[in-house]
Motif scaffolding. Structure first.
Motif, short mmCIF file in Angstrom:
data_model
loop_
_atom_site.label_atom_id
_atom_site.label_comp_id
_atom_site.label_asym_id
_atom_site.label_seq_id
_atom_site.Cartn_x
_atom_site.Cartn_y
_atom_site.Cartn_z
N ALA A 414 1.06 -1.01 -0.05
CA ALA A 414 0.05 -0.32 -0.03
C ALA A 414 0.85 1.56 0.02
O ALA A 414 0.90 2.40 -1.12
N ARG A 427 -5.43 1.57 -1.48
CA ARG A 427 -6.79 1.15 -1.08
C ARG A 427 -6.88 -0.33 -0.88
O ARG A 427 -7.56 -1.33 0.03
N LEU A 430 -5.04 -2.16 1.31
CA LEU A 430 -5.30 -1.52 2.71
C LEU A 430 -6.57 -2.29 3.63
O LEU A 430 -6.49 -3.19 4.30
N SER A 431 -7.68 -2.36 2.15
CA SER A 431 -8.48 -3.58 2.74
C SER A 431 -8.13 -5.22 3.03
O SER A 431 -8.90 -5.55 3.91
N LYS A 434 -6.64 -5.20 6.53
CA LYS A 434 -7.54 -5.47 7.23
C LYS A 434 -8.41 -6.47 7.33
O LYS A 434 -9.18 -6.80 8.71
N ILE A 447 -4.90 0.82 10.26
CA ILE A 447 -5.40 0.47 8.90
C ILE A 447 -6.54 1.49 8.51
O ILE A 447 -6.19 2.54 7.20
N ASP A 448 -7.60 2.35 9.38
CA ASP A 448 -8.68 2.85 9.17
C ASP A 448 -8.00 4.07 9.09
O ASP A 448 -8.55 4.87 8.19
N GLN A 450 -5.16 5.22 7.85
CA GLN A 450 -4.13 5.06 7.08
C GLN A 450 -5.00 4.88 5.33
O GLN A 450 -5.17 6.08 4.64
N LEU A 451 -6.43 4.76 5.34
CA LEU A 451 -7.89 4.63 4.45
C LEU A 451 -7.84 5.95 4.19
O LEU A 451 -7.90 6.70 3.21
N LYS A 452 -8.35 6.73 5.66
CA LYS A 452 -8.70 8.22 5.85
C LYS A 452 -7.54 9.13 5.08
O LYS A 452 -8.31 10.23 4.46
N LEU A 454 -5.40 8.13 2.77
CA LEU A 454 -5.41 8.51 1.53
C LEU A 454 -6.55 9.29 0.81
O LEU A 454 -6.10 10.29 0.03
N ASN A 455 -7.57 9.16 1.50
CA ASN A 455 -8.78 9.32 0.54
C ASN A 455 -8.66 11.09 1.44
O ASN A 455 -8.84 12.19 0.87
#
Length: 464
Positions: A414, A427, A430-431, A434, A447-448, A450-452, A454-455
């Motif tokens: 990722a 993305r 990372l999913s 998770k 991870i959550d 990191q996803l935020k 990334l957005n």
């Protein structure tokens, strides 16, 4: 091989309110880093820790003697045999491996790098946009996209795009561009002086470039197309140099060793490289560098006896030379003498514990000797200190896979995809991680986040 693309395919960020006529340094930084992600996804990057480390140290030596205020610099070395170097707003400096073919000394190489740093320090990018109240975004997007095109599908197509973009401007913008070049020459010369590097190399480099254009005709190198060189610029450089007191400058021996590594990469053929270095042993003043290059080529060909003879000869002459010792370690690794390679590398790390080339070399030895956990631990530490280096994350993903750390594989991948601008893949990785860590509450939170992030990163790029 990279996939050819069109300028419109490159998702460059907007620059915000174009009517304001100005761009902050932070906006430049964000633009440059966003562009770098797009660029990395389209070109072949050259990953040689020794060459990268050498260039980074030289660039920072020059930068700290220049007028550059923002020292958040990022180097990208492009695996391309053409003569080219470039600076992108926000501190991105690019060097083609082919520049080492053309530059014959560290001072000549420095003259090009100092020139590029001057473009950054004077914020020529922002000044050009301020001079254009209309079509600012389209023009700059086209200029940056053309640079990607030039490296992706050849200079002709890229420069055609560049020419078309520049044609949108008036004669005033072209004159301003010439003014930028003269200013970069003047300040680059001052930077070289302040850094203790022979300033006359700028004049000799210019003369060699002009000579090259006469021989190549219409096939002008990329650097000279984006940095038009005239007789006036050569004359200006000579005039400024004539006013300086004469001084003796020493040549950099390390440059010639790094140049040998670049030649091997460009040839991409060990046999061809051996022929090249054998010829240099006869004709060149830098016979030690030629012997060093030959030793590396011998290793690649599996001619270990010849490689050992060459390295022994080199170490006899300079027993403390790091490059020679690392060549010996590389030979041990190829011979599967892993314990010896590890011992020798750890000895060197006692004196240079933060050395990026040594740490990468040791990680590779651990990998080859099936010490996956040790390699993973070492690469984890490198990821902490070189978090913007895609190669570190790429290798870390590979090592984690061999060590059985599958969630870690996805998390490293990722990061690699984020740095190379492939956000959808990042993305997905990372999913995947998770799902595998569903019972690890702390890592799920990481991870959550990191996803935020990334957005947010994607939104910021769109909104710049």
């Amino acid at each position: 091989m990279s996939t050819p693309i069109k300028s419109a395919d490159i998702k460059l960020p907007l620059l915000g309110d174009t009517s304001s006529g100005s761009i902050s340094q932070q906006k430049e930084y964000e633009l440059g880093r966003a562009w770098l992600k797009a660029y990395r996804s389209r070109i072949n990057e050259h990953h040689d820790p020794l060459l990268t480390d050498y260039l980074e140290q030289l660039i920072y030596r020059l930068a700290f003697r220049s007028q550059l205020q923002d020292h958040r610099l990022e180097l990208i070395v492009v695996d391309n045999p053409t003569l080219n170097a470039f600076a992108v707003p926000g501190g991105v400096i690019g060097v083609h491996t082919g520049l080492f073919l053309f530059a014959k000394s560290e001072a000549q190489l420095s003259s090009v790098l100092a020139h590029e740093i001057a473009h950054l320090s004077q914020r020529h990018f922002a000044r050009r946009l301020e001079s254009r109240k209309k079509n600012q975004v389209a023009n700059m997007a086209g200029l940056l996209a053309s640079l990607v095109l030039a490296a992706t599908i050849g200079s002709d197509a890229g420069m055609a795009g560049l020419t078309a973009t520049q044609a949108m401007g008036r004669n005033e913008s072209l004159r301003y561009s010439r003014q930028n070049e003269r200013e970069a020459d003047r300040l680059g010369l001052k930077t070289m002086l302040a850094a203790g590097i022979d300033p006359e190399a700028m004049s000799t480099m210019f003369e060699a470039m002009l000579k090259l254009t006469r021989y190549t005709g219409s096939q002008v190198p990329e650097f000279l197309r984006s940095h038009p060189l005239t007789e006036n610029r050569v004359t200006d450089a000579k005039n400024k140099l004539s006013q300086l007191p004469k001084k003796e400058y020493s040549d950099s021996f390390e440059f010639h060793l790094i140049r040998a590594r670049a030649i091997i990469a460009i040839n991409n053929n060990p046999s061809l490289s051996i022929d090249h270095f054998k010829n240099e042993l006869i004709l060149s003043k830098n016979s030690q560098a030629a012997l060093y290059g030959a030793s590396l080529a011998y290793i690649s060909l599996g001619k270990y006896s010849e490689a050992k003879d060459a390295i022994d000869q080199l170490l006899k002459a300079l027993p403390d030379q790091l490059h020679y010792k690392m060549a010996e370690i590389e030979l041990y690794r190829h011979q599967k003498k892993y314990d010896l390679a590890i011992e020798k590398t750890n000895q060197l790390l006692r004196y240079q514990p933060n050395s990026y080339p040594l740490r990468m070399s040791l990680a590779e030895t651990y990998l080859k000797s099936n010490h996956f956990l040790k390699s993973e631990t070492l690469l984890d530490s490198l990821a902490a200190t070189h978090s913007e280096n895609p190669e570190v994350w790429f290798l870390l993903a590979e090592i984690r896979g061999l060590a059985g750390n599958i969630p870690g594989v996805h998390m490293a991948r990722a990061q690699y995809f984020i740095l190379t601008g492939v956000f959808d893949q990042a993305r997905d990785q990372l999913s995947y991680a998770k799902k595998l860590l569903i019972h690890d509450y702390k890592k799920i939170l990481v991870i959550d986040q990191q996803l935020k992030n990334l957005n947010i990163l994607e939104e910021r790029i769109k909104a710049l």
